[in-house]
Write a protein that holds these residues in place. Structure first.
Motif, short mmCIF file in Angstrom:
data_model
loop_
_atom_site.label_atom_id
_atom_site.label_comp_id
_atom_site.label_asym_id
_atom_site.label_seq_id
_atom_site.Cartn_x
_atom_site.Cartn_y
_atom_site.Cartn_z
N ASN A 280 -5.66 0.02 11.53
CA ASN A 280 -6.85 0.47 12.25
C ASN A 280 -8.11 0.27 11.41
O ASN A 280 -9.14 -0.16 11.91
CB ASN A 280 -6.71 1.94 12.64
CG ASN A 280 -5.69 2.15 13.75
OD1 ASN A 280 -5.38 1.22 14.50
ND2 ASN A 280 -5.16 3.35 13.86
N ASP A 281 -8.00 0.57 10.12
CA ASP A 281 -9.15 0.37 9.22
C ASP A 281 -9.50 -1.12 9.14
O ASP A 281 -10.68 -1.49 9.13
CB ASP A 281 -8.84 0.91 7.83
CG ASP A 281 -8.75 2.43 7.79
OD1 ASP A 281 -9.25 3.06 8.75
OD2 ASP A 281 -8.20 2.98 6.83
N ASP B 58 -11.28 -2.24 12.18
CA ASP B 58 -12.65 -1.75 12.22
C ASP B 58 -13.58 -2.60 11.35
O ASP B 58 -14.73 -2.83 11.68
CB ASP B 58 -12.73 -0.30 11.76
CG ASP B 58 -12.11 0.65 12.78
OD1 ASP B 58 -11.98 0.26 13.94
OD2 ASP B 58 -11.73 1.78 12.39
N ARG C 162 5.06 4.59 8.60
CA ARG C 162 4.49 4.10 9.85
C ARG C 162 3.06 4.59 10.02
O ARG C 162 2.16 3.82 10.39
CB ARG C 162 5.34 4.56 11.04
CG ARG C 162 6.60 3.77 11.25
CD ARG C 162 7.33 4.28 12.49
NE ARG C 162 8.45 3.42 12.84
CZ ARG C 162 8.35 2.34 13.58
NH1 ARG C 162 7.18 1.96 14.06
NH2 ARG C 162 9.42 1.61 13.88
N THR C 163 2.85 5.88 9.75
CA THR C 163 1.51 6.45 9.87
C THR C 163 0.53 5.74 8.94
O THR C 163 -0.59 5.38 9.35
CB THR C 163 1.54 7.95 9.55
OG1 THR C 163 2.38 8.63 10.50
CG2 THR C 163 0.14 8.55 9.62
N SER C 164 0.94 5.52 7.70
CA SER C 164 0.07 4.86 6.73
C SER C 164 -0.24 3.43 7.14
O SER C 164 -1.39 2.97 7.04
CB SER C 164 0.73 4.86 5.34
OG SER C 164 0.91 6.19 4.87
N ARG D 167 6.14 8.65 7.66
CA ARG D 167 4.91 8.60 6.86
C ARG D 167 4.49 7.15 6.60
O ARG D 167 3.29 6.85 6.56
CB ARG D 167 5.11 9.35 5.55
CG ARG D 167 5.27 10.86 5.73
CD ARG D 167 5.49 11.58 4.41
NE ARG D 167 5.65 13.01 4.60
CZ ARG D 167 5.85 13.87 3.62
NH1 ARG D 167 5.90 13.42 2.36
NH2 ARG D 167 5.98 15.16 3.88
N ILE E 39 -0.18 2.11 10.18
CA ILE E 39 -1.04 2.09 11.36
C ILE E 39 -2.48 2.42 10.99
O ILE E 39 -3.44 1.81 11.48
CB ILE E 39 -0.51 3.06 12.43
CG1 ILE E 39 0.80 2.51 13.01
CG2 ILE E 39 -1.52 3.26 13.55
CD1 ILE E 39 1.52 3.47 13.93
N GLU E 40 -2.65 3.39 10.09
CA GLU E 40 -4.01 3.72 9.62
C GLU E 40 -4.63 2.53 8.91
O GLU E 40 -5.82 2.24 9.09
CB GLU E 40 -3.95 4.94 8.69
CG GLU E 40 -3.64 6.25 9.41
CD GLU E 40 -3.50 7.41 8.44
OE1 GLU E 40 -3.50 7.17 7.21
OE2 GLU E 40 -3.41 8.55 8.92
N TRP E 41 -3.84 1.84 8.09
CA TRP E 41 -4.32 0.67 7.38
C TRP E 41 -4.77 -0.40 8.36
O TRP E 41 -5.82 -1.02 8.21
CB TRP E 41 -3.21 0.13 6.49
CG TRP E 41 -3.64 -0.81 5.39
CD1 TRP E 41 -3.84 -0.53 4.09
CD2 TRP E 41 -3.92 -2.22 5.53
NE1 TRP E 41 -4.22 -1.65 3.39
CE2 TRP E 41 -4.27 -2.71 4.25
CE3 TRP E 41 -3.89 -3.11 6.60
CZ2 TRP E 41 -4.60 -4.04 4.02
CZ3 TRP E 41 -4.23 -4.45 6.37
CH2 TRP E 41 -4.56 -4.89 5.09
N THR F 40 0.82 -1.21 0.00
CA THR F 40 0.00 0.00 0.00
C THR F 40 0.85 1.26 0.00
O THR F 40 0.33 2.35 -0.21
CB THR F 40 -0.92 0.03 1.24
OG1 THR F 40 -0.14 0.20 2.43
CG2 THR F 40 -1.74 -1.25 1.35
#
Length: 208
Positions: free
Chosen positions: A196-197, A200, A188-190, A186, A192-194, A147
């Motif tokens: 978390n999604d 969910d 790491r942020t991406s 960036r 972690i967001e992936w 991703t």
């Protein structure tokens, strides 16, 4: 001429799959440059796993990863006479691996990319990153890395999976240290967001 004492032969496990540190690997490379056959063997075995992981995560399909790894070592052994130890041998070799991948892409840009999930999953299991939540939930690392943009994926792999210092990763990637730090942050942020999604969505799918 007296040959300097070399570090012990690498063991079966540890960083890079051998337990050898950068100082030992660089010593083997310098000895190999002088024609020491045992040092050549230690050098190749110490970094073979790192090189294969690196070319794979840069986007090489599993079928070509072994060829690119072999190509990297052939290039390196042919260029050992120019290695002076100014950087670690690991950094020097990964720079060669990067060029090998770029050359491969240039020569096969029209060839459709292949995939082999089993191989990717095996690689992911051997190189779990530290500090990121969710990787124990069965989410393949390779799928997450796919991703990311190429430059962020490379920075993440070099520093978080292969353990290179940021300065050495910058040398391999031909960019400033600050750029590597930004790309890793960036990435790491991406990721972690992936994650978390994905977390969910999972309860909803289970309920269905």
């Amino acid at each position: 001429m007296i040959t300097p004492a070399l570090p012990p032969s690498p063991g079966p496990c540890g960083r890079s799959g051998t337990g050898a540190d950068d100082e030992s690997i660089t010593a083997w490379a310098l000895a190999a440059r002088g024609g020491d056959a045992d040092a050549v063997d230690h050098f190749v075995r110490a970094l073979h796993r790192d090189v294969r992981h690196y070319v794979t995560f840069l986007g090489a399909d599993p079928q070509s990863a072994d060829d690119l790894t072999q190509d990297t070592f052939l290039r390196a052994l042919g260029s050992l006479h120019r290695f002076e130890g100014r950087s670690s041998a690991r950094t020097w070799l990964l720079s060669i691996a990067r060029r090998a991948v770029i050359d491969s892409i240039r020569h096969s840009s029209s060839r459709p990319r292949l995939s082999a999930t089993d191989d990717w999953e095996a690689a992911a299991e051997r190189t779990q990153p530290r500090g990121l939540p969710g990787f124990d939930d069965g989410i393949a690392l390779a799928e997450l890395l796919e991703t990311l943009p190429d430059d962020r994926r490379e920075a993440f792999v070099l520093t978080q999976l292969l353990g290179l210092p940021y300065a050495e990763a910058a040398h391999v990637s031909h960019c400033p240290v600050g750029t590597v730090r930004s790309r890793v942050a960036r990435a790491r942020t991406s990721l972690i967001e992936w994650l978390n999604d994905a977390e969910d969505v999972a309860p909803v799918a289970a309920a269905a």
